[in-house]
Design an enzyme around this catalytic site. Structure first.
Site, PDB file in Angstrom:
ATOM      1  CB  SER A  37      75.155  23.947 165.847  1.00 40.74           C
ATOM      2  OG  SER A  37      75.862  23.308 164.815  1.00 40.74           O
ATOM      3  N   GLY A 240      82.980  25.799 162.853  1.00 38.52           N
ATOM      4  CA  GLY A 240      82.830  24.325 162.612  1.00 38.52           C
ATOM      5  C   GLY A 240      81.489  24.460 161.788  1.00 38.52           C
ATOM      6  CG  ASP A 241      78.083  25.593 163.541  1.00 38.41           C
ATOM      7  OD1 ASP A 241      77.865  24.570 163.688  1.00 38.41           O
ATOM      8  OD2 ASP A 241      77.821  26.411 164.589  1.00 38.41           O
ATOM      9  CB  ALA A 242      81.650  28.866 158.758  1.00 38.99           C
TER      10      ALA A 242
END
Length: 278
Positions: A37, A240-242
């Site tokens: 992540s 979600g990380d983007a």
């Protein structure tokens, strides 16, 4: 400088691997990609803002390859070396949803962070995975609180229902009290479990809900931020990380919380249309 502290691991992506027949061959598309992540956020942010990754990998072929790949994405990479590099098997179903089999390996062995590695930090982002082991938890907390004392903003991604459950209410409250993050990110399942644990993050609280509007709570007021509906989702790994990367870059550029959430949603769309993380 955006500084992200956490995991750099290998992701073995198995497309069509969510329904397996036991004891025989199961044809699937299998890809080995860079994951973790924290590394994902740094890589997604790097084309838009100077970014640094801090973590721990093994002194092995896989660890050296992952570091080189992350550096090739224009990320300033600072790593400790210990043990063996971690790996995650990601089983992706036909709707793009993931089931993960996780071995963090060396990522869990992150020790005290060299203060020089935190130089120039404007924003420190921390996935909750970094708090799963006591050793990395202490290192991450110390580095982030020192940076915050020098004026850096801090964000925490709740990251994983399993990690939240393992940490429990008291430990999660302690983490939030020590970090005092400016922004907390969660998906809908993570936010639901956090509420069940009777934990209420302070600061800006951003809840991602897939194709439904993102909920952004600021100063006790909750705002709904519409998102584009993706019709061609291949794999949600790294979305979600983007989102976090897009949010942070926008916020550093002066956008308010809702504008930053909109920017995060736009960047997350690109992650949905490719296998593996960004």
């Amino acid at each position: 400088m955006i500084v992200v502290i956490g995991d750099l691991v290998a992701d073995l992506i198995v497309l069509g691997g969510a329904a397996l027949e036991r004891g025989t061959d199961n044809p699937a598309e299998v890809r080995l990609t860079r994951g973790g992540s924290a590394a994902n956020v740094a890589a997604a942010a790097a084309p838009r803002h100077p970014s640094r990754f801090i973590g721990c990998v093994g002194d092995d072929t896989l660890g050296h390859a992952l570091v080189s790949e992350l550096e090739a994405a224009d990320v300033d990479v600072r790593v400790q070396r210990a043990g063996r590099t971690g790996s995650i098997v990601v089983l992706v179903d036909t709707a793009g949803e993931r089931t993960m089999i996780t071995d963090r390996g060396a990522a869990a062995e992150l020790g005290p962070v060299d203060p020089a590695w935190m130089a120039g930090a404007e924003w420190v982002h921390l996935p909750l995975y970094g708090f799963a082991s006591a050793r990395s938890r202490d290192a991450v907390t110390d580095a982030a609180t020192r940076a915050a004392a020098r004026g850096a903003r801090v964000s925490l991604d709740l990251s994983s229902v399993a990690t939240l459950r393992d940490l429990g209410r008291a430990e999660l409250q302690r983490i939030l009290a020590e970090l005092r993050p400016d922004v907390v990110f969660a998906n809908e399942d993570e936010a639901r479990l956090t509420a069940e644990l009777h934990v209420e993050p302070a600061g800006v609280y951003v809840v991602k809900r897939g194709a439904h509007p993102v909920l952004v709570r600021v100063d006790g007021q909750t705002h709904a931020v519409a998102v584009e509906r993706a019709e061609d989702v291949l794999d949600s790994t790294g979305a979600g990380d983007a989102f976090a990367a897009g949010y942070i870059v926008a916020a550093l550029g002066g956008a308010d919380a809702c504008e930053s959430a909109r920017a995060g949603s736009e960047l997350a769309m690109s992650a949905l249309r490719r296998p593996g993380a960004l």
